[in-house]
Design a protein around this motif. Sequence first.
Motif, PDB file in Angstrom:
ATOM      1  N   THR A   1       0.877  -1.173   0.000  1.00  0.00           N
ATOM      2  CA  THR A   1       0.000   0.000   0.000  1.00  0.00           C
ATOM      3  C   THR A   1       0.912   1.219   0.000  1.00  0.00           C
ATOM      4  O   THR A   1       2.138   1.107   0.034  1.00  0.00           O
ATOM      5  N   SER A   2       0.291   2.382  -0.040  1.00  0.00           N
ATOM      6  CA  SER A   2       1.099   3.604  -0.029  1.00  0.00           C
ATOM      7  C   SER A   2       1.852   3.770   1.283  1.00  0.00           C
ATOM      8  O   SER A   2       2.874   4.439   1.342  1.00  0.00           O
ATOM      9  N   ASN A   3       1.342   3.160   2.394  1.00  0.00           N
ATOM     10  CA  ASN A   3       1.972   3.299   3.698  1.00  0.00           C
ATOM     11  C   ASN A   3       2.783   2.071   4.111  1.00  0.00           C
ATOM     12  O   ASN A   3       3.331   2.030   5.198  1.00  0.00           O
ATOM     13  N   GLU A   4       2.816   1.038   3.251  1.00  0.00           N
ATOM     14  CA  GLU A   4       3.518  -0.195   3.610  1.00  0.00           C
ATOM     15  C   GLU A   4       4.539  -0.530   2.525  1.00  0.00           C
ATOM     16  O   GLU A   4       4.198  -0.606   1.348  1.00  0.00           O
ATOM     17  N   GLN A   5       5.777  -0.725   2.952  1.00  0.00           N
ATOM     18  CA  GLN A   5       6.853  -1.097   2.038  1.00  0.00           C
ATOM     19  C   GLN A   5       7.791  -2.070   2.739  1.00  0.00           C
ATOM     20  O   GLN A   5       7.845  -2.120   3.966  1.00  0.00           O
ATOM     21  N   THR A   6       8.512  -2.832   1.916  1.00  0.00           N
ATOM     22  CA  THR A   6       9.487  -3.774   2.461  1.00  0.00           C
ATOM     23  C   THR A   6      10.882  -3.269   2.134  1.00  0.00           C
ATOM     24  O   THR A   6      11.200  -2.985   0.968  1.00  0.00           O
ATOM     25  N   TRP A   7      11.716  -3.124   3.170  1.00  0.00           N
ATOM     26  CA  TRP A   7      13.064  -2.606   3.018  1.00  0.00           C
ATOM     27  C   TRP A   7      14.068  -3.631   3.539  1.00  0.00           C
ATOM     28  O   TRP A   7      13.712  -4.549   4.294  1.00  0.00           O
ATOM     29  N   LYS A   8      15.324  -3.391   3.142  1.00  0.00           N
ATOM     30  CA  LYS A   8      16.419  -4.187   3.669  1.00  0.00           C
ATOM     31  C   LYS A   8      17.213  -3.285   4.611  1.00  0.00           C
ATOM     32  O   LYS A   8      17.748  -2.258   4.199  1.00  0.00           O
ATOM     33  N   HIS A   9      17.254  -3.658   5.920  1.00  0.00           N
ATOM     34  CA  HIS A   9      17.940  -2.859   6.929  1.00  0.00           C
ATOM     35  C   HIS A   9      19.193  -3.579   7.415  1.00  0.00           C
ATOM     36  O   HIS A   9      19.288  -4.814   7.329  1.00  0.00           O
ATOM     37  N   ARG A  10      20.113  -2.783   7.954  1.00  0.00           N
ATOM     38  CA  ARG A  10      21.340  -3.339   8.499  1.00  0.00           C
ATOM     39  C   ARG A  10      21.411  -3.021   9.992  1.00  0.00           C
ATOM     40  O   ARG A  10      21.273  -1.870  10.395  1.00  0.00           O
ATOM     41  N   LYS A  11      21.634  -4.041  10.812  1.00  0.00           N
ATOM     42  CA  LYS A  11      21.751  -3.856  12.252  1.00  0.00           C
ATOM     43  C   LYS A  11      23.145  -3.347  12.605  1.00  0.00           C
ATOM     44  O   LYS A  11      24.034  -3.262  11.750  1.00  0.00           O
ATOM     45  N   LYS A  12      23.338  -3.058  13.865  1.00  0.00           N
ATOM     46  CA  LYS A  12      24.636  -2.557  14.312  1.00  0.00           C
ATOM     47  C   LYS A  12      25.733  -3.596  14.134  1.00  0.00           C
ATOM     48  O   LYS A  12      26.887  -3.260  13.827  1.00  0.00           O
ATOM     49  N   ASN A  13      25.381  -4.883  14.268  1.00  0.00           N
ATOM     50  CA  ASN A  13      26.364  -5.963  14.109  1.00  0.00           C
ATOM     51  C   ASN A  13      26.562  -6.369  12.647  1.00  0.00           C
ATOM     52  O   ASN A  13      27.144  -7.406  12.355  1.00  0.00           O
ATOM     53  N   SER A  14      26.031  -5.570  11.713  1.00  0.00           N
ATOM     54  CA  SER A  14      26.156  -5.749  10.260  1.00  0.00           C
ATOM     55  C   SER A  14      25.233  -6.818   9.696  1.00  0.00           C
ATOM     56  O   SER A  14      25.277  -7.086   8.486  1.00  0.00           O
ATOM     57  N   ASP A  15      24.413  -7.459  10.513  1.00  0.00           N
ATOM     58  CA  ASP A  15      23.430  -8.386   9.971  1.00  0.00           C
ATOM     59  C   ASP A  15      22.417  -7.613   9.138  1.00  0.00           C
ATOM     60  O   ASP A  15      21.972  -6.524   9.523  1.00  0.00           O
ATOM     61  N   GLU A  16      22.037  -8.197   8.010  1.00  0.00           N
ATOM     62  CA  GLU A  16      21.041  -7.570   7.145  1.00  0.00           C
ATOM     63  C   GLU A  16      19.722  -8.323   7.262  1.00  0.00           C
ATOM     64  O   GLU A  16      19.695  -9.559   7.225  1.00  0.00           O
TER      65      GLU A  16
END
Length: 498
Positions: A92-107
């Motif tokens: 939807t316009s308010n929902e998207q899927t992203w790829k994030h990176r944690k502090k320990n570099s895990d994606e």
Amino acid sequence: MRLRKKIFKPQHRRSLKKPSSKGHLNHSEQFYRFLFENNPFPAWIYESESLRFLEVNQSAVEFYGYSKEEFASMTFKDIRVNPDETRGESKTSNEQTWKHRKKNSDEVYVEVRANDFIYNNQKAVLVMITDVTAVINAEVSLKRTNEEYRRANERYDIVANATHDLIWDWNLETNEVYRDPKGLRKVYGIKSNEDIKHINDWLERVHCEDLSRVQNVILKIVNAKDENLFDVEYRFRRENGDYAYIYDRGYILRNKEGNAYRMIGAAQDVTEKKRLEEELLNQQKAITQATISTQEKERTEISKELHDNVNQVLTTTKLYLDLATANPELKDELIAKSSKNIISVITEIRKLSQSLMIPSLEDLGLLDSIEDLVESINATKKIHAVFVHEKIDETILNENQKLTLFRITQEALNNIVRHANATRTTIELSNNKKRVQLTIKDNGQGFDSFSTKKGAGLNNIRNRVYLLSGQLTINTHPGKGCTLVVELPHRLVSQLNF
């Protein structure tokens, strides 16, 4: 939960006081802050223009590994792997899927739900995070599996089309076998796999003499723990009722416990190969028989020569010597006759030895050896032989080929002298680009090649030509003589053929 009960605890109607608007605002703010802080899902508030984090809850701290102080110095882009791209289409316009990176570099993959609102008199965005990494990885794994499955099927189809074998796959748990349709028709001679889909139906078509052996091979490999390969040959009944010879080989797949659960293999029609092997075996038997017959014939001829000629002359010589001893007046005459007879015997034995001994072609050469043979034939005065030949480079023939041509000429001339009643024969040796041709022609009585039984001599010639990959042609008719033509490939051509 205690706070919620405290806020919404019902009171007596008469003691209920109407709250002021300011008190109502503080109460709502505390309620939403409570929900924000205690939300089990990561959440934060960031400024719309600068993307700077304004607030983060404890779940976000635990999920991403940054402290609240570290978040305060970061923007939304700092945790995105690809800041300018989302993963796929937005739900939807308010929902998207992203790829994030944690502090320990895990994606990780996260589903972001965002809502605009005013926070401390500035435009802000409230974000709720859901970890969907497992779902995304499952989707990727499924796609990869489907792609590998597609490629495996593609490779299977390529192999099935490229080979003359029948590719099959036997599920040992259901006892059903899949076979590729093309190989099924070509190897087994069956249109539909349904007729032999179950292994028991397939076994019914195996020849009764081969059935027990096939079953034993299969049972042995299935029950074995340290063997995975097998092969077996059997006869299989096709739809037209004919039996085909099948060479089958397979590979066993086993589980962790070592139990077989699947078998993959290929079957090949070897009927033509079997026919050629049987034909070759019969030819080898014929060659062996011809060799034995030739040896027996030679022994008979030697025995005949020794008995009818040499033995008679020696017997007569002994009689002369006995008479010379008893009659001194005839001694000189009888000794002279005995000496003449002994010389005759020596000559006969020398001729017999020469006919049995392998000629020294390396010393004389093929042409000179045949010339000597022709001279010996002409010396008998029984027939006139002529040898016609071109200038042939004998290096194009190996020693075995030279010996074969000589022996064939020797055998053919002996047959002409003994059986053809001919007065003249011609031996011609010629050469072309690929072959050497030997032609032996006589003006004798000939014979019917279809009704006359072939003797050991002709069989011996035929087998010698066959062993050197040559060709033999016999043209003859009763009363019209006989022409024998032998063609042998050059040594170079023979080597290229191998």
